[in-house]
Motif scaffolding. Sequence first.
Motif, short mmCIF file in Angstrom:
data_model
loop_
_atom_site.label_atom_id
_atom_site.label_comp_id
_atom_site.label_asym_id
_atom_site.label_seq_id
_atom_site.Cartn_x
_atom_site.Cartn_y
_atom_site.Cartn_z
N ALA A 114 17.42 -34.84 11.91
CA ALA A 114 18.49 -35.21 10.88
C ALA A 114 17.75 -35.63 9.62
CB ALA A 114 19.25 -36.18 11.50
N VAL A 115 16.76 -36.21 9.63
CA VAL A 115 16.41 -36.61 8.34
C VAL A 115 15.43 -35.35 7.52
CG1 VAL A 115 14.40 -38.01 7.20
CG2 VAL A 115 15.67 -39.17 9.21
N ALA A 116 14.96 -34.60 8.38
CA ALA A 116 14.53 -33.14 7.86
C ALA A 116 15.24 -32.56 7.37
CB ALA A 116 13.35 -32.78 8.99
N GLU A 117 16.44 -32.42 7.79
CA GLU A 117 17.40 -31.30 7.31
C GLU A 117 18.16 -31.79 6.27
OE1 GLU A 117 18.50 -29.07 11.65
OE2 GLU A 117 19.92 -30.41 11.00
N ALA B 74 21.47 -40.97 7.76
CA ALA B 74 21.84 -42.28 8.44
C ALA B 74 23.59 -42.04 8.48
CB ALA B 74 21.48 -43.73 7.74
N GLU B 75 24.11 -41.54 7.53
CA GLU B 75 25.69 -41.22 7.56
C GLU B 75 25.79 -40.57 8.39
OE1 GLU B 75 27.33 -39.57 4.12
OE2 GLU B 75 28.69 -41.41 4.00
N ARG B 76 25.15 -39.24 8.71
CA ARG B 76 25.49 -38.19 9.60
C ARG B 76 25.37 -38.77 11.08
NH1 ARG B 76 21.79 -32.81 9.74
NH2 ARG B 76 21.32 -32.57 11.83
N LEU B 77 24.51 -39.52 11.15
CA LEU B 77 24.04 -40.04 12.47
C LEU B 77 24.82 -41.42 13.04
CD1 LEU B 77 20.27 -39.80 12.42
CD2 LEU B 77 21.61 -38.59 13.84
N GLY B 78 25.49 -41.78 11.99
CA GLY B 78 26.16 -43.28 12.18
C GLY B 78 25.45 -44.59 12.40
N LEU B 79 24.31 -44.45 11.80
CA LEU B 79 23.44 -45.60 11.58
C LEU B 79 23.36 -46.26 10.35
CD1 LEU B 79 20.47 -43.82 13.73
CD2 LEU B 79 22.14 -45.29 14.55
N PRO C 62 21.02 -47.14 7.34
CA PRO C 62 19.51 -46.70 6.95
C PRO C 62 18.43 -47.21 7.23
CG PRO C 62 21.20 -46.42 5.05
CD PRO C 62 21.74 -47.10 6.17
N PRO C 63 18.35 -48.70 7.21
CA PRO C 63 17.10 -49.56 7.67
C PRO C 63 16.71 -49.31 9.14
CG PRO C 63 18.43 -50.85 6.42
CD PRO C 63 19.27 -49.50 6.73
N SER C 64 17.89 -48.99 10.02
CA SER C 64 17.52 -48.80 11.35
C SER C 64 17.10 -47.40 11.81
CB SER C 64 18.83 -48.82 12.08
OG SER C 64 19.64 -50.16 12.28
N LEU C 65 17.67 -46.44 10.99
CA LEU C 65 17.03 -45.15 11.10
C LEU C 65 15.65 -44.97 10.35
CD1 LEU C 65 17.10 -42.07 11.63
CD2 LEU C 65 18.22 -41.96 9.44
N SER C 66 14.98 -45.93 9.43
CA SER C 66 13.74 -45.87 8.97
C SER C 66 13.04 -46.48 9.89
CB SER C 66 14.08 -46.74 7.60
OG SER C 66 12.60 -46.51 7.10
#
Length: 285
Positions: A11-14, A22-27, A29-33
């Motif tokens: 998701a981050v690469a795309e 993060a918005e796409r995954l429902g997370l 941003p700090p958690s995704l990072s």
Amino acid sequence: MELRQLRYFVAVAEEANLTRAAERLGLRPPSLSQQIRGLERELGAALFDRTAAGMELTPAGAALLPEARAVLEAAGRGARAVAAASSATVALAVGVPPGVPPDLPGRIGAAARDARARPVFEDAATDLQLAALRRRALDLAVVTLPADLSGLASETVHDEPLGVLMADGHRLARRDAIAWPDLDGERLLWFDRALASGYHDAVLDACRAGGWEPETRVSTARRAVARAELASGEPVVALRPAWAAEPGLAWRPIAGTAPRLRFALAWHRDPGHPAAEAVARRLRR
């Protein structure tokens, strides 16, 4: 590595942007990072260069991306095989791009149920869907037209004109219809060409043919983000169908020839996809 980590990485690469991913995954941003950094620690290599422009793949990240997609697609096929084996219905992987009309997934779901199939919807941009469909990672793809459908069967399932979407207080919001020259000086809120190259180019060609050479601003397909950008007070508009209007925004038709938003259902026409053919046939009615 876990499937969840690979899904986050893809998701981050795309998106090439941590916030949008993060918005796409429902997370958050700090958690995704944190998840991405954990994957990098596990692999012992940096997967992204963090720049002011966003997240850029390192050589290690570029090497991992096709492998991660292959693993996720294999896992998806496995899940669908289990679902099909344990159910009287056939599971169909259906790719859906951003910006589809609100009723279309429901129509596809109803057609699938009539065909004794169960749709498993997967978010994917048109150009990525077509590649996945050709390598059999998807059974059906909802693609934004125009697109290269060579070698595939297809059925148009939606067709409507675009109009101008803007803030309620925009200088053009008081008009009943908007001519192309009225848009001089406005920036167009648009999307990355890699997502749906045919549609991207066709709409911009229509703008130029009408006499408007828009300066574009690339934005996410997320409605909340687009709404905030349109309401910013800057000279910016979007080209959207009428159903995209919502409180705080105004939609006006284009005076003259308007570009159109069209979606097609695409699939492989072969003996291995009778359920896909049946879904398309029911949508055609």
